[in-house]
Motif scaffolding. Structure first.
Motif, mmCIF file in Angstrom:
data_model
loop_
_atom_site.group_PDB
_atom_site.id
_atom_site.type_symbol
_atom_site.label_atom_id
_atom_site.label_comp_id
_atom_site.label_asym_id
_atom_site.label_seq_id
_atom_site.Cartn_x
_atom_site.Cartn_y
_atom_site.Cartn_z
ATOM 1 N N THR A 5 -9.817 1.976 -13.347
ATOM 2 C CA THR A 5 -8.501 2.432 -13.787
ATOM 3 C C THR A 5 -8.416 2.699 -15.286
ATOM 4 O O THR A 5 -7.358 3.032 -15.789
ATOM 5 C CB THR A 5 -7.438 1.392 -13.389
ATOM 6 O OG1 THR A 5 -7.831 0.104 -13.869
ATOM 7 C CG2 THR A 5 -7.286 1.329 -11.874
ATOM 8 N N ASN A 52 -5.258 11.024 -8.409
ATOM 9 C CA ASN A 52 -3.937 10.738 -7.857
ATOM 10 C C ASN A 52 -3.907 9.422 -7.097
ATOM 11 O O ASN A 52 -2.840 8.833 -6.907
ATOM 12 C CB ASN A 52 -3.500 11.877 -6.933
ATOM 13 C CG ASN A 52 -3.280 13.176 -7.693
ATOM 14 O OD1 ASN A 52 -2.842 13.159 -8.838
ATOM 15 N ND2 ASN A 52 -3.606 14.295 -7.063
ATOM 16 N N ALA A 53 -5.068 8.968 -6.638
ATOM 17 C CA ALA A 53 -5.116 7.712 -5.894
ATOM 18 C C ALA A 53 -4.755 6.525 -6.768
ATOM 19 O O ALA A 53 -4.374 5.470 -6.253
ATOM 20 C CB ALA A 53 -6.496 7.510 -5.280
ATOM 21 N N GLU A 100 -2.236 6.066 -8.463
ATOM 22 C CA GLU A 100 -0.825 5.726 -8.285
ATOM 23 C C GLU A 100 -0.623 4.793 -7.096
ATOM 24 O O GLU A 100 0.373 4.075 -7.033
ATOM 25 C CB GLU A 100 -0.009 7.013 -8.071
ATOM 26 C CG GLU A 100 -0.098 7.999 -9.231
ATOM 27 C CD GLU A 100 0.565 9.315 -8.900
ATOM 28 O OE1 GLU A 100 1.130 9.433 -7.783
ATOM 29 O OE2 GLU A 100 0.533 10.233 -9.741
ATOM 30 N N ARG A 101 -1.566 4.825 -6.155
ATOM 31 C CA ARG A 101 -1.435 4.000 -4.950
ATOM 32 C C ARG A 101 -2.311 2.747 -4.991
ATOM 33 O O ARG A 101 -2.298 1.947 -4.047
ATOM 34 C CB ARG A 101 -1.826 4.818 -3.714
ATOM 35 C CG ARG A 101 -1.062 6.126 -3.555
ATOM 36 C CD ARG A 101 -1.339 6.781 -2.206
ATOM 37 N NE ARG A 101 -2.747 7.096 -2.009
ATOM 38 C CZ ARG A 101 -3.346 8.191 -2.475
ATOM 39 N NH1 ARG A 101 -2.654 9.062 -3.200
ATOM 40 N NH2 ARG A 101 -4.627 8.418 -2.236
ATOM 41 N N ALA A 102 -3.082 2.588 -6.053
ATOM 42 C CA ALA A 102 -4.073 1.506 -6.087
ATOM 43 C C ALA A 102 -3.423 0.136 -5.931
ATOM 44 O O ALA A 102 -3.891 -0.693 -5.135
ATOM 45 C CB ALA A 102 -4.879 1.569 -7.383
ATOM 46 N N ASP A 103 -2.361 -0.124 -6.675
ATOM 47 C CA ASP A 103 -1.713 -1.432 -6.576
ATOM 48 C C ASP A 103 -1.158 -1.667 -5.180
ATOM 49 O O ASP A 103 -1.312 -2.763 -4.610
ATOM 50 C CB ASP A 103 -0.584 -1.542 -7.609
ATOM 51 C CG ASP A 103 -1.107 -1.749 -9.021
ATOM 52 O OD1 ASP A 103 -2.268 -2.171 -9.160
ATOM 53 O OD2 ASP A 103 -0.353 -1.488 -9.974
ATOM 54 N N ALA A 104 -0.512 -0.646 -4.616
ATOM 55 C CA ALA A 104 0.064 -0.797 -3.285
ATOM 56 C C ALA A 104 -1.029 -1.022 -2.243
ATOM 57 O O ALA A 104 -0.851 -1.821 -1.306
ATOM 58 C CB ALA A 104 0.888 0.438 -2.925
ATOM 59 N N LEU A 105 -2.162 -0.342 -2.387
ATOM 60 C CA LEU A 105 -3.254 -0.505 -1.439
ATOM 61 C C LEU A 105 -3.861 -1.908 -1.531
ATOM 62 O O LEU A 105 -4.173 -2.529 -0.504
ATOM 63 C CB LEU A 105 -4.319 0.567 -1.685
ATOM 64 C CG LEU A 105 -3.915 1.981 -1.282
ATOM 65 C CD1 LEU A 105 -4.913 3.007 -1.831
ATOM 66 C CD2 LEU A 105 -3.807 2.102 0.236
ATOM 67 N N ARG A 135 -1.437 -4.291 0.120
ATOM 68 C CA ARG A 135 -1.457 -4.178 1.584
ATOM 69 C C ARG A 135 -2.713 -4.839 2.160
ATOM 70 O O ARG A 135 -2.648 -5.505 3.200
ATOM 71 C CB ARG A 135 -1.397 -2.704 1.991
ATOM 72 C CG ARG A 135 -1.296 -2.514 3.498
ATOM 73 C CD ARG A 135 -0.829 -1.121 3.842
ATOM 74 N NE ARG A 135 -0.734 -0.912 5.273
ATOM 75 C CZ ARG A 135 0.271 -1.333 6.029
ATOM 76 N NH1 ARG A 135 1.277 -2.013 5.485
ATOM 77 N NH2 ARG A 135 0.297 -1.091 7.334
#
Length: 204
Positions: free
Chosen positions: A99, A185-186, A188-193, A196
């Motif tokens: 990151t 763009n991924a 932006e989703r790293a924390d959410a992934l 999960r």
């Protein structure tokens, strides 16, 4: 009287140069000559500290792993004296993701070494698979220990799946790291992934 050379500093100068060469030009370009030129020192000096190409490639790989370990330690220190198992696992996993520029370079380097271990001819005294496995094995052990803190039973329990689950967590995070290398763009989703993944694998 001339000051004696700081050997650890000199080795770091060489491995830092090797890291730049490998990240920029690939592992095959990391020769005594190219690393010496990158470091601004003589080829003979590189050969003095690392007598073979395998030796300075191993030292370079170990330097990348050591830097990751230092980041783990700083992240864990920031959690305070009594972090939860999930906090420990998440902090470790977050440090594996490319990151920022430093983590991205390290991820590229580790991938390069891993590929070399898979594809190098057997007769070449280069990096082999066993040279690259100590870090992931350490991660699996660390995460398994934390999973056992939030689960009943222990290693002797027939229901204990901490080792298998830790392997899956490390593998999933490695896959996410690969995605981040090629898909900005991924990020932006790293924390959410990560959250999960831990919701499913490290609940408690």
């Amino acid at each position: 009287m001339p000051r004696l050379a700081d050997h650890d500093q000199r080795r770091k100068q060489i491995t830092d140069a090797a890291r730049r060469v490998v990240a920029r030009d690939g592992l095959g370009s990391a020769t005594f000559q190219s690393v010496a030129a990158e470091a601004g020192i003589s080829v003979r000096l590189v050969q003095y500290y690392f007598g073979t190409k395998r030796a300075f490639l191993l030292a370079t790989h170990q330097a990348v792993v050591a830097d990751a370990g230092a980041r783990f330690a700083r992240g864990l220190d920031a959690l305070g004296s009594d972090p939860t198992p999930r906090e420990v696992i998440r902090t470790v996993l977050a440090e594996l993701l490319p990151t920022d520029a430093a983590r991205r370079q390290d991820t590229v380097l580790l991938n390069t070494f891993h590929t070399a271990a898979l594809t190098a001819p057997a007769e070449e005294p280069g990096i082999v698979a066993d040279d690259t496995l100590s870090a992931p094995r350490f991660l699996v052990r660390t995460i398994a220990e934390q999973l056992r803190r939030i689960r009943p039973g222990g290693p002797a329990s027939p229901e204990d799946t901490a080792d298998l689950d830790a392997e899956l967590i490390v593998a999933a995070t490695a896959g996410l790291a690969q995605t981040l290398l090629v898909d900005p763009n991924a990020a932006e989703r790293a924390d959410a992934l990560l959250d999960r993944l831990l919701d499913r694998m490290a609940a408690g």
